[in-house]
Design an enzyme around this catalytic site. Structure first.
Site, mmCIF file in Angstrom:
data_model
loop_
_atom_site.group_PDB
_atom_site.id
_atom_site.type_symbol
_atom_site.label_atom_id
_atom_site.label_comp_id
_atom_site.label_asym_id
_atom_site.label_seq_id
_atom_site.Cartn_x
_atom_site.Cartn_y
_atom_site.Cartn_z
ATOM 1 N N HIS A 72 -14.447 -0.278 -4.052
ATOM 2 C CA HIS A 72 -14.558 -0.900 -2.819
ATOM 3 C C HIS A 72 -15.825 -0.269 -2.243
ATOM 4 C CE1 HIS A 72 -10.453 -2.316 -1.455
ATOM 5 N NE2 HIS A 72 -10.752 -2.662 -2.583
ATOM 6 N N TYR A 200 -8.420 0.541 8.838
ATOM 7 C CA TYR A 200 -7.979 1.231 9.563
ATOM 8 C C TYR A 200 -7.786 1.053 11.053
ATOM 9 C CZ TYR A 200 -8.443 4.810 5.507
ATOM 10 O OH TYR A 200 -8.594 5.152 4.414
ATOM 11 N N PRO A 292 -2.914 11.792 5.871
ATOM 12 C CA PRO A 292 -3.324 10.731 4.886
ATOM 13 C C PRO A 292 -4.544 9.932 5.326
ATOM 14 C CG PRO A 292 -1.185 9.974 5.389
ATOM 15 C CD PRO A 292 -1.300 11.436 6.175
ATOM 16 N N LYS A 296 -7.593 11.839 1.540
ATOM 17 C CA LYS A 296 -8.282 12.950 0.886
ATOM 18 C C LYS A 296 -7.448 13.850 0.242
ATOM 19 C CE LYS A 296 -12.353 12.439 1.935
ATOM 20 N NZ LYS A 296 -12.524 11.410 1.244
ATOM 21 N N TYR A 384 -15.989 10.009 3.658
ATOM 22 C CA TYR A 384 -15.270 9.118 2.979
ATOM 23 C C TYR A 384 -15.226 8.956 1.313
ATOM 24 C CZ TYR A 384 -11.524 5.413 2.825
ATOM 25 O OH TYR A 384 -10.480 4.658 2.439
HETATM 26 P P1 RFL Z 1 2.287 16.494 -5.902
HETATM 27 O O1 RFL Z 1 1.774 15.275 -6.317
HETATM 28 O O2 RFL Z 1 3.086 16.885 -4.741
HETATM 29 O O3 RFL Z 1 3.070 17.388 -7.055
HETATM 30 C C1 RFL Z 1 3.624 18.400 -7.101
HETATM 31 C C2 RFL Z 1 4.781 18.523 -8.448
HETATM 32 O O4 RFL Z 1 5.406 19.591 -8.436
HETATM 33 C C3 RFL Z 1 6.642 19.543 -8.500
HETATM 34 N N1 RFL Z 1 7.615 20.490 -8.074
HETATM 35 C C4 RFL Z 1 8.155 21.583 -8.734
HETATM 36 N N2 RFL Z 1 8.049 21.799 -10.053
HETATM 37 C C5 RFL Z 1 8.705 22.772 -10.694
HETATM 38 N N3 RFL Z 1 9.388 23.782 -9.773
HETATM 39 C C6 RFL Z 1 9.262 23.744 -8.452
HETATM 40 N N4 RFL Z 1 9.814 24.590 -7.739
HETATM 41 C C7 RFL Z 1 8.490 22.583 -7.933
HETATM 42 N N5 RFL Z 1 8.464 22.000 -6.727
HETATM 43 C C8 RFL Z 1 7.739 20.962 -6.645
HETATM 44 C C9 RFL Z 1 6.866 18.237 -7.641
HETATM 45 O O5 RFL Z 1 8.090 17.422 -8.234
HETATM 46 C C10 RFL Z 1 5.616 17.377 -8.157
HETATM 47 O O6 RFL Z 1 5.757 16.604 -9.270
HETATM 48 O O7 RFL Z 1 1.031 17.668 -5.645
HETATM 49 P P2 RFL Z 1 -0.553 17.670 -6.242
HETATM 50 O O8 RFL Z 1 -0.592 17.408 -7.646
HETATM 51 O O9 RFL Z 1 -1.316 18.742 -5.585
HETATM 52 O O10 RFL Z 1 -1.102 16.446 -5.730
HETATM 53 C C11 RFL Z 1 -1.180 15.994 -4.510
HETATM 54 C C12 RFL Z 1 -1.245 14.740 -3.951
HETATM 55 O O11 RFL Z 1 0.094 13.916 -4.193
HETATM 56 C C13 RFL Z 1 -1.293 14.157 -2.449
HETATM 57 O O12 RFL Z 1 -2.227 15.128 -1.943
HETATM 58 C C14 RFL Z 1 -1.421 12.850 -2.228
HETATM 59 O O13 RFL Z 1 -0.517 12.062 -2.465
HETATM 60 C C15 RFL Z 1 -1.755 12.662 -0.507
HETATM 61 N N6 RFL Z 1 -2.210 11.311 -0.219
HETATM 62 C C16 RFL Z 1 -3.348 10.608 -0.506
HETATM 63 N N7 RFL Z 1 -4.311 11.292 -0.964
HETATM 64 C C17 RFL Z 1 -5.487 10.570 -1.451
HETATM 65 O O14 RFL Z 1 -6.272 11.233 -2.011
HETATM 66 N N8 RFL Z 1 -5.630 9.267 -0.985
HETATM 67 C C18 RFL Z 1 -4.606 8.769 -0.615
HETATM 68 O O15 RFL Z 1 -4.946 7.456 -0.051
HETATM 69 C C19 RFL Z 1 -3.437 9.423 -0.016
HETATM 70 N N9 RFL Z 1 -2.629 8.540 0.540
HETATM 71 C C20 RFL Z 1 -0.930 10.484 0.368
HETATM 72 C C21 RFL Z 1 -1.286 9.264 0.716
HETATM 73 C C22 RFL Z 1 0.318 11.133 0.472
HETATM 74 C C23 RFL Z 1 1.156 10.386 1.192
HETATM 75 N N10 RFL Z 1 2.564 10.928 1.187
HETATM 76 C C24 RFL Z 1 3.737 10.174 0.937
HETATM 77 C C25 RFL Z 1 2.542 12.368 1.780
HETATM 78 C C26 RFL Z 1 -0.449 8.281 1.221
HETATM 79 C C27 RFL Z 1 0.992 9.031 1.638
HETATM 80 C C28 RFL Z 1 1.792 8.362 2.548
HETATM 81 C C1 PHB Z 2 -2.774 3.874 0.394
HETATM 82 O O1 PHB Z 2 -3.267 2.918 -0.174
HETATM 83 O O2 PHB Z 2 -1.867 4.471 0.152
HETATM 84 C C2 PHB Z 2 -3.739 4.534 1.174
HETATM 85 C C3 PHB Z 2 -5.110 4.217 1.300
HETATM 86 C C4 PHB Z 2 -5.916 5.003 2.394
HETATM 87 C C5 PHB Z 2 -5.268 6.091 2.818
HETATM 88 C C6 PHB Z 2 -4.200 6.212 2.705
HETATM 89 C C7 PHB Z 2 -3.183 5.797 1.863
HETATM 90 O O3 PHB Z 2 -6.218 6.528 3.959
#
Ligand code: RFL
Ligand code: PHB
Length: 389
Positions: A72, A200, A292, A296, A384
């Site tokens: 994109h 957004y 989110p 980032k 971004y």
């Molecule tokens: P994770 O992915 O939470 O993975 C951590 C892992 O550790 C395990 N765990 C354990 N294992 C052993 N012993 C324990 N006591 C443990 N406790 C936990 C868990 O089961 C898991 O498997 O962390 P990590 O690797 O630091 O990754 C971070 C990302 O997952 C997170 O920052 C992103 O998902 C945030 N996020 C977004 N980030 C982006 O860069 N671009 C996006 O578009 C974006 N959209 C989002 C998002 C997060 C969202 N939610 C649900 C919080 C959209 C949403 C809706």
């Molecule tokens: C997504 O596609 O899940 C998504 C995209 C952009 C964001 C957050 C989540 O800023």
């Protein structure tokens, strides 16, 4: 059992760290609390910065990403009934790639398995020991037995609710936090996206985001109350509310269909300092959370891991601990910039319950400034696409 670096958590941070260290010939074992299927069922991030894509290429895990990911070169910011395109390519020379976190995780897990590296899934009661001394250990239970892993270092990549940050003695950690008074209700549906780029939208009724996973799978979010229950949001109500928050053109292109996933995520900004305690290092969501809105979170996990892998390579290769000593400060410098950007995007586009008419006009003035000023758009775009690391 013994390894060089014990990694707690098999999210993107832990898996990417394991891949980078594996490439450098440094042995790792990953301990994950959940099952592999559970980890792969979490729908999260969707937007990858070029730096994250480059890291995946560095570890040879980019074939499917390049085949299926959508590049994109821009996205839109909506306000009331107006829409402004942020031309990332023109403003920064860079683009982002839309490729789901689930797919990144799946690809990294497959590469780890193919390389014969160990991941222990369903490891219960993971506990960290002795990281303030020379011989750290990690213990866990599985199948009714207690297991122990001796290691040189522990990488805490276990997310916000993990055990690693919680193991740091009280008083050694400073935390900074803002909990936002709302959440995001997200749905995934096998319908074509309403726009070929992300939108957004900051509407009087609340924020909305149009995103996607492919040309046939859409991901939409709407701002909702922090305490709301998904059960109160049948698909019909969601689609109606989404359309009401988009400009008429975007709304007219929304194709509805049954949701295949629906969940509410709370919004929070959080940073822990420092990121090192003796032989324990924190990375990813274990160390910080961003709302989110700026996309980032996953990208910040990747940049932490970039610094950390480099530091371990220097330790094992050149025998120097300088980069390990510098890890916390280097990572935090970039983390705070991403925190600022995510907080700013969130503040610009959401409705706050305590907001008055002045506050709303300030959001509008900010949007008009973006419309009028290339410098303002460039500042938005360069954050971004991802600040350098
Ligand atoms: P994770 O992915 O939470 O993975 C951590 C892992 O550790 C395990 N765990 C354990 N294992 C052993 N012993 C324990 N006591 C443990 N406790 C936990 C868990 O089961 C898991 O498997 O962390 P990590 O690797 O630091 O990754 C971070 C990302 O997952 C997170 O920052 C992103 O998902 C945030 N996020 C977004 N980030 C982006 O860069 N671009 C996006 O578009 C974006 N959209 C989002 C998002 C997060 C969202 N939610 C649900 C919080 C959209 C949403 C809706
Ligand atoms: C997504 O596609 O899940 C998504 C995209 C952009 C964001 C957050 C989540 O800023």
């Amino acid at each position: 059992m013994r390894t060089q670096v014990a990694i707690v958590g098999s999210g993107p941070a832990g898996l990417l760290l394991g891949a980078l260290l594996g490439k450098a010939g440094i042995d790792t074992v990953i301990l994950e609390r959940k099952s592999k299927d559970y980890v792969l069922s979490r729908i999260r991030a969707g937007v990858l910065e070029q730096g994250t894509v480059d890291m995946l290429a560095e570890v040879g895990v980019d074939a499917r990403l390049h085949a299926e990911g959508l590049v994109h070169e821009g996205f839109a910011v909506g306000f009331a009934n107006r829409r402004l395109r942020i031309d990332l390519k023109d403003l920064t020379g860079k683009a982002v790639t839309v490729y789901g976190q689930t797919e990144v995780t799946r690809d990294l897990m497959a590469a780890r398995e193919a390389a014969g590296l160990t991941t222990v899934y369903e490891a219960d009661h993971v506990a960290l020991h002795g990281f303030d001394g020379a011989s750290p250990r990690v213990t866990w239970t599985k199948d009714g037995r207690t297991h122990e892993l001796a290691c040189d270092f522990i990488a805490g990549c276990d997310g916000f609710h993990g055990v690693s940050r919680a193991s740091v003695p009280v008083g050694k950690l400073r935390t900074f936090e803002r909990v936002y008074p709302f959440g995001w209700l997200g749905i995934l549906a096998d319908v074509p996206p309403c726009s070929h780029e992300l939108i957004y939208a900051g509407h009087d009724r609340g924020f909305a985001l149009c995103s996607m996973r492919s040309k046939t799978r859409s991901r939409y979010y709407i701002q909702c109350g922090a305490e709301e229950d998904v059960a109160a949001w049948p698909d019909g109500r969601f689609w109606e509310e989404l359309r009401a928050r988009l400009d008429p053109e975007a709304a007219s292109h929304v194709v509805t269909g049954p949701s295949i996933e629906k969940s509410i995520a709370p919004l929070r900004s959080f940073v822990a300092e420092p990121l090192r305690f003796g032989r324990l290092f924190l990375a990813g969501d274990a160390a910080h959370i961003v709302p989110p809105t700026g996309a980032k979170g996953l990208n910040l996990a990747a940049s932490d891991v970039h610094y950390l892998a480099e530091a371990f390579r220097e330790h094992y290769g050149a025998g120097s601990g300088d980069a390990l000593d510098a890890y916390s400060a280097r990572a935090l410098a970039r983390i705070w910039k991403a925190e600022r950007f995510s907080w700013w995007m969130t503040s610009l586009l959401h409705r706050f319950s305590d907001q008055n008419t002045f506050d709303r006009r300030m959001q509008e003035a900010e949007f008009i400034y973006l419309e009028d000023s290339r410098a303002a758009r460039t500042a938005l775009a360069e954050n971004y696409v991802g600040l350098p690391f």
